[in-house]
Design a protein around this motif. Structure first.
Motif, PDB file in Angstrom:
ATOM      1  N   ASP A  49      36.536  35.441  26.431  1.00 27.70           N
ATOM      2  CA  ASP A  49      37.724  35.845  27.192  1.00 27.70           C
ATOM      3  C   ASP A  49      38.000  34.768  28.235  1.00 27.70           C
ATOM      4  O   ASP A  49      37.262  34.639  29.217  1.00 27.70           O
ATOM      5  CB  ASP A  49      37.487  37.191  27.867  1.00 27.70           C
ATOM      6  N   PRO A  50      39.068  33.977  28.079  1.00 34.07           N
ATOM      7  CA  PRO A  50      39.349  32.892  29.030  1.00 34.07           C
ATOM      8  C   PRO A  50      39.808  33.407  30.392  1.00 34.07           C
ATOM      9  O   PRO A  50      39.863  32.630  31.347  1.00 34.07           O
ATOM     10  CB  PRO A  50      40.464  32.094  28.336  1.00 34.07           C
ATOM     11  N   HIS A  51      40.135  34.675  30.471  1.00 39.16           N
ATOM     12  CA  HIS A  51      40.571  35.244  31.748  1.00 39.16           C
ATOM     13  C   HIS A  51      39.405  35.779  32.582  1.00 39.16           C
ATOM     14  O   HIS A  51      39.573  36.012  33.774  1.00 39.16           O
ATOM     15  CB  HIS A  51      41.548  36.416  31.509  1.00 39.16           C
ATOM     16  N   ARG A  52      38.264  35.978  31.983  1.00 42.51           N
ATOM     17  CA  ARG A  52      37.191  36.738  32.623  1.00 42.51           C
ATOM     18  C   ARG A  52      36.050  35.812  33.072  1.00 42.51           C
ATOM     19  O   ARG A  52      35.548  35.002  32.287  1.00 42.51           O
ATOM     20  CB  ARG A  52      36.679  37.812  31.671  1.00 42.51           C
ATOM     21  N   TYR A  53      35.626  35.988  34.351  1.00 46.02           N
ATOM     22  CA  TYR A  53      34.531  35.205  34.927  1.00 46.02           C
ATOM     23  C   TYR A  53      33.585  36.153  35.668  1.00 46.02           C
ATOM     24  O   TYR A  53      33.951  37.309  35.954  1.00 46.02           O
ATOM     25  CB  TYR A  53      35.064  34.144  35.903  1.00 46.02           C
ATOM     26  N   ARG A  54      32.404  35.646  35.969  1.00 47.48           N
ATOM     27  CA  ARG A  54      31.444  36.481  36.691  1.00 47.48           C
ATOM     28  C   ARG A  54      30.828  35.715  37.858  1.00 47.48           C
ATOM     29  O   ARG A  54      30.633  34.493  37.792  1.00 47.48           O
ATOM     30  CB  ARG A  54      30.338  36.980  35.760  1.00 47.48           C
ATOM     31  N   PHE A  55      30.555  36.452  38.925  1.00 46.38           N
ATOM     32  CA  PHE A  55      29.828  35.905  40.063  1.00 46.38           C
ATOM     33  C   PHE A  55      28.347  35.775  39.725  1.00 46.38           C
ATOM     34  O   PHE A  55      27.850  36.386  38.770  1.00 46.38           O
ATOM     35  CB  PHE A  55      29.976  36.824  41.286  1.00 46.38           C
ATOM     36  N   GLY A  56      27.659  35.019  40.528  1.00 50.02           N
ATOM     37  CA  GLY A  56      26.222  34.860  40.317  1.00 50.02           C
ATOM     38  C   GLY A  56      25.416  36.062  40.774  1.00 50.02           C
ATOM     39  O   GLY A  56      24.268  36.230  40.374  1.00 50.02           O
ATOM     40  N   ARG A  57      25.997  36.915  41.633  1.00 46.43           N
ATOM     41  CA  ARG A  57      25.305  38.101  42.128  1.00 46.43           C
ATOM     42  C   ARG A  57      26.001  39.353  41.610  1.00 46.43           C
ATOM     43  O   ARG A  57      27.214  39.370  41.396  1.00 46.43           O
ATOM     44  CB  ARG A  57      25.302  38.115  43.662  1.00 46.43           C
ATOM     45  N   GLU A  58      25.229  40.414  41.453  1.00 44.10           N
ATOM     46  CA  GLU A  58      25.778  41.701  41.048  1.00 44.10           C
ATOM     47  C   GLU A  58      26.038  42.564  42.281  1.00 44.10           C
ATOM     48  O   GLU A  58      25.768  42.164  43.407  1.00 44.10           O
ATOM     49  CB  GLU A  58      24.829  42.407  40.074  1.00 44.10           C
ATOM     50  N   LYS A  59      26.560  43.767  42.046  1.00 38.37           N
ATOM     51  CA  LYS A  59      26.899  44.718  43.119  1.00 38.37           C
ATOM     52  C   LYS A  59      27.797  44.046  44.168  1.00 38.37           C
ATOM     53  O   LYS A  59      27.487  44.002  45.353  1.00 38.37           O
ATOM     54  CB  LYS A  59      25.631  45.279  43.767  1.00 38.37           C
ATOM     55  N   VAL A  60      28.896  43.504  43.689  1.00 33.85           N
ATOM     56  CA  VAL A  60      29.864  42.848  44.563  1.00 33.85           C
ATOM     57  C   VAL A  60      30.650  43.910  45.315  1.00 33.85           C
ATOM     58  O   VAL A  60      31.088  44.916  44.740  1.00 33.85           O
ATOM     59  CB  VAL A  60      30.805  41.942  43.749  1.00 33.85           C
ATOM     60  N   PHE A  61      30.818  43.691  46.609  1.00 36.83           N
ATOM     61  CA  PHE A  61      31.565  44.621  47.456  1.00 36.83           C
ATOM     62  C   PHE A  61      33.029  44.609  47.043  1.00 36.83           C
ATOM     63  O   PHE A  61      33.682  43.559  47.023  1.00 36.83           O
ATOM     64  CB  PHE A  61      31.394  44.234  48.919  1.00 36.83           C
ATOM     65  N   ASP A  62      33.577  45.791  46.721  1.00 36.74           N
ATOM     66  CA  ASP A  62      34.916  45.878  46.147  1.00 36.74           C
ATOM     67  C   ASP A  62      35.991  45.572  47.187  1.00 36.74           C
ATOM     68  O   ASP A  62      36.826  44.692  46.992  1.00 36.74           O
ATOM     69  CB  ASP A  62      35.117  47.282  45.552  1.00 36.74           C
ATOM     70  N   ASN A  63      35.983  46.277  48.314  1.00 35.03           N
ATOM     71  CA  ASN A  63      37.046  46.130  49.314  1.00 35.03           C
ATOM     72  C   ASN A  63      36.729  44.991  50.279  1.00 35.03           C
ATOM     73  O   ASN A  63      36.622  45.199  51.496  1.00 35.03           O
ATOM     74  CB  ASN A  63      37.229  47.453  50.069  1.00 35.03           C
ATOM     75  N   ASP A  64      36.574  43.812  49.749  1.00 40.90           N
ATOM     76  CA  ASP A  64      36.201  42.635  50.544  1.00 40.90           C
ATOM     77  C   ASP A  64      37.456  41.810  50.833  1.00 40.90           C
ATOM     78  O   ASP A  64      37.932  41.064  49.969  1.00 40.90           O
ATOM     79  CB  ASP A  64      35.165  41.806  49.781  1.00 40.90           C
ATOM     80  N   ARG A  65      37.982  41.977  52.047  1.00 37.61           N
ATOM     81  CA  ARG A  65      39.193  41.238  52.419  1.00 37.61           C
ATOM     82  C   ARG A  65      38.902  39.785  52.764  1.00 37.61           C
ATOM     83  O   ARG A  65      39.833  38.975  52.888  1.00 37.61           O
ATOM     84  CB  ARG A  65      39.849  41.926  53.621  1.00 37.61           C
ATOM     85  N   GLU A  66      37.640  39.437  52.912  1.00 41.21           N
ATOM     86  CA  GLU A  66      37.275  38.070  53.287  1.00 41.21           C
ATOM     87  C   GLU A  66      36.838  37.232  52.086  1.00 41.21           C
ATOM     88  O   GLU A  66      36.425  36.086  52.253  1.00 41.21           O
ATOM     89  CB  GLU A  66      36.150  38.092  54.330  1.00 41.21           C
ATOM     90  N   ARG A  67      36.911  37.775  50.894  1.00 40.06           N
ATOM     91  CA  ARG A  67      36.478  37.034  49.710  1.00 40.06           C
ATOM     92  C   ARG A  67      37.393  35.837  49.485  1.00 40.06           C
ATOM     93  O   ARG A  67      38.624  35.940  49.583  1.00 40.06           O
ATOM     94  CB  ARG A  67      36.499  37.949  48.492  1.00 40.06           C
ATOM     95  N   LEU A  68      36.780  34.681  49.175  1.00 43.61           N
ATOM     96  CA  LEU A  68      37.537  33.440  48.949  1.00 43.61           C
ATOM     97  C   LEU A  68      37.200  32.905  47.564  1.00 43.61           C
ATOM     98  O   LEU A  68      36.056  32.545  47.282  1.00 43.61           O
ATOM     99  CB  LEU A  68      37.188  32.401  50.023  1.00 43.61           C
ATOM    100  N   LEU A  69      38.212  32.852  46.714  1.00 45.45           N
ATOM    101  CA  LEU A  69      38.045  32.419  45.332  1.00 45.45           C
ATOM    102  C   LEU A  69      39.042  31.296  45.056  1.00 45.45           C
ATOM    103  O   LEU A  69      40.193  31.341  45.506  1.00 45.45           O
ATOM    104  CB  LEU A  69      38.294  33.605  44.392  1.00 45.45           C
ATOM    105  N   TYR A  70      38.572  30.274  44.315  1.00 46.37           N
ATOM    106  CA  TYR A  70      39.412  29.094  44.092  1.00 46.37           C
ATOM    107  C   TYR A  70      39.365  28.698  42.617  1.00 46.37           C
ATOM    108  O   TYR A  70      38.351  28.901  41.928  1.00 46.37           O
ATOM    109  CB  TYR A  70      38.928  27.898  44.914  1.00 46.37           C
TER     110      TYR A  70
END
Length: 616
Positions: free
Chosen positions: A243-264
């Motif tokens: 799936d070219p649209h789908r990626y994963r972080f290196g850690r699990e249990k990512v906080f859902d309502n994270d307004r400070e998340r920075l993705l590039y």
């Protein structure tokens, strides 16, 4: 020796009860601890950030505090255009870099202190990208709260680290204001309720963000500087196969309502903008207008497939089937966190094959706030339904000494007051019970008329009877908050019944041959009662009194609770229950139980004095 043998069973039972307290404490406490472990709202959150250089002196072999499964070097918000290999937290460049850091402010000492430094202006206390260097070496910022929450009374706390200075509301606590035993800290004075208690676990911590002051644990041997920007090792997201649209972080249990998340994607930041439609979801409407012309559409957090579930015409989204009434219809402009537990995200547009998808900051659930395992969470419970017996024993002496003897809240005075009320209730209830029993034995029609009502009286819950009694006594001008009368009446109301039943049984337990013999002697009713019926009724009567004194004690405690009589044990028990001091509640329950045992022993002593020929 015989008395010792008699005491052995009692001591054995006491020992069994004490030992049973430990498994009971676990049986009642471990489910609460497990619940706390499973509740993600109570987990500690960790911020995963791009790691700054640990040493800025080497410009070819770059070392960081933490490595990532797949990392990317970034500088000034862009992936670094350089050839390098990564080995954990170490990155080897093919050619050295000219610049690895841009310096900012220099920290200066505050007064003559060797530990407190300032930048002279306000700083962000929670800045995850702060990089402070002493010389060329990176200083590690760190502080952690205790496992227990400050409640204004607790003085003992357990930290995860056994060393480090302690801050309370950003004020450094003098070393002589607390004692340490490894990770356990005992304060001389309890920190205020809701205060921010933390222990410095790194090289420094922000002391006061408003003036930019820092507390440095070890006096520095070189200049302390803030980095305005520095090369960092950031985490690169890995594509999910197929799936070219789908990626994963290196850690699990990512906080859902994270307004400070920075993705590039390369140097382009992605926005997780949660757009609402302009129209209301009424269960019939199919078409909705969104602010943006692209994005991932979800209904109640379920991703909808474009072309199957909906079609798009610019900002207009047309669903095949209308969403149900009040469904949560949203559009996520750049990406959507589809599975927080697995740490997978769905990008609205697939990146180019050679693009780098990376993050400089995101938040994950690290571990339960109560501790790493269920036993640690059990020990960290603010209140235990059943405390360990040695915890109760440790609280007993401070609890008894909490108030001086002159204070009416003193537990010794409260115990004596309840004892007096119980004895008054027993005396009144016993007298009523004896009189009714004699009347029932002498006048059978009276027994047939009144005994059903005596039995029915015990079906009335005293919790409902007490308010009525208090209202009546109040109308007669009696101060119920300080009077023993409610205690005596309610206790007597409960205690008279076993006395009536037991005494009637005893008075009628006489051998018929003994009654015939007394008739032969022409004895009067009084002589029969004194010579025959009374001796036969003595063991029944005192057995009934022992039951009655226990009932009178219960009635006294209930009356004290309902009447807000501050002088008795009942009010003390309800007060500790309301304040949540479970250990103190158990101490009061034990005192009440011991008081009941003592009163029963007092009745037994009276039996030995009044009727020495009887041994029950």
């Amino acid at each position: 020796m015989s008395k010792l043998r008699q005491a052995v069973p009692v001591l054995a039972v006491l020992g069994i009860f004490i030992l049973l307290g430990y498994p009971l404490a676990l049986v009642f406490g471990l489910p609460l601890a497990w619940r706390d472990m499973q509740d993600l709202r109570k987990w500690e959150k960790e911020t995963v950030t791009a790691q700054p250089l640990a040493d800025v002196s080497d410009r070819q072999t770059l070392r960081f505090d933490e490595g990532f499964e797949s990392g990317v070097l970034v500088y000034q918000g862009e992936p670094l255009a350089a050839t390098y290999t990564q080995d954990g937290a170490t990155v080897m460049l093919e050619t050295p870099l000219e610049t690895v850091v841009m310096w900012g402010a220099t920290l200066t000492p505050v007064g003559a202190s060797e530990h407190v430094y300032t930048v002279g202006e306000a700083v962000d206390a929670e800045d995850p990208f702060r990089a402070v260097y002493v010389g060329d070496r990176l200083m590690r910022e760190g502080s952690s709260p205790p496992l227990q929450l400050p409640d204004g009374q607790r003085t003992d706390f357990t930290f995860r680290s056994p060393d480090g200075p302690i801050l309370v509301d950003d004020a450094l606590i003098p070393r002589d204001a607390y004692q340490t035993d490894g990770a356990n800290v005992i304060f001389a004075d309890a920190p205020p309720f809701g205060s921010n208690v933390r222990r410095i676990t790194g090289d420094y911590a922000v002391l006061d963000a408003s003036d930019g002051s820092f507390y440095v644990v070890t006096p520095p041997q070189a200049e302390i500087r803030l980095a305005a920007d520095v090369i960092r090792l950031a985490e690169q997201l890995q594509p999910v196969s197929g799936d070219p649209h789908r990626y994963r972080f290196g850690r699990e249990k990512v906080f859902d309502n994270d307004r400070e998340r920075l993705l590039y994607v390369n140097d382009m930041p992605l926005v997780d903008q949660n757009e609402r439609p302009a129209e209301r979801v009424d269960g019939e409407r199919r078409e909705f207008l969104f602010p943006s012309e692209r994005g991932i559409v979800t209904i109640d957090s379920v991703v909808m497939a474009e072309g199957q579930s909906y079609t798009r015409d610019g900002t207009l989204v047309r669903f095949v089937d209308p969403p149900v009434r009040n469904a949560r219809v949203r559009q996520h402009t750049d990406y959507y966190l589809t599975n927080p537990d697995a740490g997978t995200v769905l990008l609205a547009e697939p990146p180019a094959s050679d693009a780098v998808v990376w993050t400089s900051r995101y938040t994950v659930y690290g571990e339960p706030g109560c501790g790493p395992n269920v036993m640690a969470c059990f020990l960290a419970l603010p209140q235990h339904p059943v405390p360990f017996p040695h915890w109760i024993a440790a609280s007993a002496v401070p609890f008894v000494q909490k108030f001086p003897l002159a204070d009416e809240r003193n537990i010794v005075r409260a115990t004596l007051y309840t004892t007096l009320g119980t004895l008054a209730a027993l005396g009144l209830g016993g007298a009523i019970g004896i009189l009714l029993a004699i009347a029932f034995v002498l006048f059978r029609p009276l027994e047939r008329a009144l005994l059903p009502w005596v039995v029915a009286s015990q079906t009335v819950p005293i919790i409902a009877l007490v308010p009525v009694l208090l209202l009546i006594l109040g109308n007669f001008g009696i101060t119920i908050q300080t009077s023993l009368l409610p205690t005596a009446i309610i206790g007597a109301y409960i205690a008279f019944f076993p006395v009536v039943v037991g005494t009637v049984k005893g008075l009628r337990s006489v051998d018929p041959l003994s009654l015939d013999l007394m008739k032969t002697y022409a004895a009067s009713q009084l002589q029969v009662f004194v010579k025959v019926r009374f001796p036969a009724a003595v063991p029944f009567f005192f057995t009934s009194l022992k039951l009655g004194v226990a009932a009178a004690l219960v009635g006294a405690l209930v009356a004290e609770t309902e009447s807000n009589n501050r002088r008795g044990l009942g009010f003390a028990i309800i007060g500790q229950v309301q304040s949540g001091n479970v250990a103190d509640v158990w101490i009061l329950l034990i005192i009440s139980a011991l008081l009941g045992i003592g009163l029963v022993a007092l009745v037994d002593l009276a039996q030995r004095v009044i009727a020495p020929w009887e041994r029950t």
